[in-house]
Design an enzyme around this catalytic site. Structure first.
Site, PDB file in Angstrom:
ATOM      1  N   ASN A 131       0.821  -1.350   0.058  1.00 36.23           N
ATOM      2  CA  ASN A 131      -0.017  -0.048   0.040  1.00 36.23           C
ATOM      3  C   ASN A 131       0.801   1.279  -0.099  1.00 36.23           C
ATOM      4  O   ASN A 131       1.807   1.312   0.476  1.00 36.23           O
ATOM      5  CB  ASN A 131      -0.994  -0.050   1.021  1.00 36.23           C
ATOM      6  N   HIS A 157       6.021  -0.716  -2.632  1.00 40.26           N
ATOM      7  CA  HIS A 157       5.685   0.145  -3.973  1.00 40.26           C
ATOM      8  C   HIS A 157       5.625   1.436  -3.827  1.00 40.26           C
ATOM      9  O   HIS A 157       5.225   2.257  -4.438  1.00 40.26           O
ATOM     10  CB  HIS A 157       4.073  -0.301  -4.335  1.00 40.26           C
ATOM     11  N   CYS A 165      11.246  14.568  -8.699  1.00 41.56           N
ATOM     12  CA  CYS A 165      11.196  14.898 -10.303  1.00 41.56           C
ATOM     13  C   CYS A 165      12.244  14.002 -10.911  1.00 41.56           C
ATOM     14  O   CYS A 165      12.922  13.198 -10.444  1.00 41.56           O
ATOM     15  CB  CYS A 165      11.758  16.615 -10.368  1.00 41.56           C
TER      16      CYS A 165
END
Length: 364
Positions: A131, A157, A165
């Site tokens: 999650n 994840h 960026c």
């Protein structure tokens, strides 16, 4: 390893419906408690753990996607350095701008707190979560500092709560959220009206929303990275620190996930179909190491491919508090911190609807 679009084999889905076994609350509590009683268990969690906090799971009880038009955006699409990539980023960030606040404001549910109690008691020292909502951190943040949470909770994840960026500059998601609002005042006003009237659009599990057909994504402005601007570079190639489909899990995260499995004697898997291979391979690794594996999930899971894996099909929120009480015994009442955890947690599941007609971009 790159993360591919998760699937459950059709044969597993068919067999799961034919072989479904209903278990009693008492049986589930006793079996899970006996599995955890010796301690030193690692935990893997998935989207099902956060449903009671109001965050949708990807799949329903039958194993099929809750969004029938599921269409993920891939990493290479989001980060293309051209006009096509800019279009994907406009679409992603508009939907995510509107969908992030419910995830940001979500609160841990009883399952999160029960797992936090087991972790604080050293029964399950490490949690590996698929999650990206940060709710495991919230559940234990009052007693564990940031460093200890980082050591005890591996976000396989990534997280929605930070952005980065293409040149590696990081910032807190809320800062970028404010930048998005300032750059798009009409959408900021729209979101404020939604919040005022408590009428948010349908929120998907990764923090984006369903928007009407005809929405002009090409008019949404994605701000440039402020750190890049300080380096005399213009760069609006920004993404959340979430692993998207087609993106590789960082090697240090992958290696640590295997190390956690290796360090523990058994593996407890909760609220996941294991459709994503990054989690499924950890289960397979545990089996190769001859470690017992217990899966607690409602609906089919890929664990059914593995004959040695035991599965209990009952909602985690219905049993885990009682599991903690049985495992910890009198300490569950005498330890004020644990007792408070076992009385904490919201239960606000999302509406049970499946009416998303619009294919949506998403990460994991």
């Amino acid at each position: 390893m790159r993360v591919s679009v998760p699937t459950i084999p059709d044969a597993v889905l068919r067999n799961a419906q034919q072989q479904k076994v209903t278990v009693t609350h008492a049986f589930a509590v006793d079996r899970i408690a006996r599995f955890l009683a010796r301690g030193n268990a690692a935990v893997i969690t998935g989207a099902g753990v956060s449903v009671d906090s109001g965050i949708r799971a990807y799949r329903g009880h039958k194993g099929s996607y809750l969004n029938p038009n599921y269409k993920p955006i891939f990493y290479h699409e989001l980060m293309e350095p051209n006009a096509r990539g800019a279009g994907f980023r406009q679409r992603y960030w508009l939907r995510s701008y509107l969908g992030y606040p419910p995830v940001r404001d979500a609160q841990p549910n009883p399952t999160h707190f029960a797992l936090a109690a087991l972790q604080h008691s050293s029964v399950t020292p490490h949690i590996i979560t698929q999650n990206v909502d940060g709710l495991h951190h919230k559940a234990i943040s009052d007693i564990w500092d940031a460093q200890r949470r980082k050591e005890g909770i591996l976000e396989l994840h990534g997280t929605l709560h930070r952005v980065k960026c293409s040149h590696g500059h990081e910032m807190e998601r809320q800062k970028f959220q404010d930048m998005l609002g300032e750059a798009n005042p009409q959408w900021k006003a729209f979101m404020e009206e939604l919040e005022r009237t408590n009428s948010r659009p349908r929120t998907n599990p990764d923090g984006d929303v369903v928007l009407p057909a005809g929405t002009r994504y090409d008019q949404f402005i994605v701000p440039e990275c402020p750190s890049c601007l300080l380096e005399n570079r213009r760069n609006s190639m920004i993404k959340p620190e979430v692993i998207f489909f087609g993106e590789s899990i960082p090697s240090e995260v992958r290696d640590r996930s295997f190390d956690i499995v290796d360090q523990h004697d058994r593996l407890f898997v909760i609220g996941t179909t294991l459709a994503t291979f990054s989690a499924f391979r950890l289960v397979k690794h545990a089996i190769q190491q001859h470690k017992p594996v217990l899966v607690l999930n409602v609906g089919p899971t890929r664990a059914r491919e593995l004959a040695v894996v035991e599965t209990i099909e009952i909602p985690a929120g219905a049993v885990l508090r009682d599991v903690v009480k049985q495992v910890l015994g009198s300490a569950a009442e005498k330890n004020r911190t644990i007792a408070q955890m076992l009385e904490s947690g919201v239960v606000r599941p999302p509406p049970d609807d499946y009416d998303d007609p619009i294919p949506r971009p998403t990460g994991l």
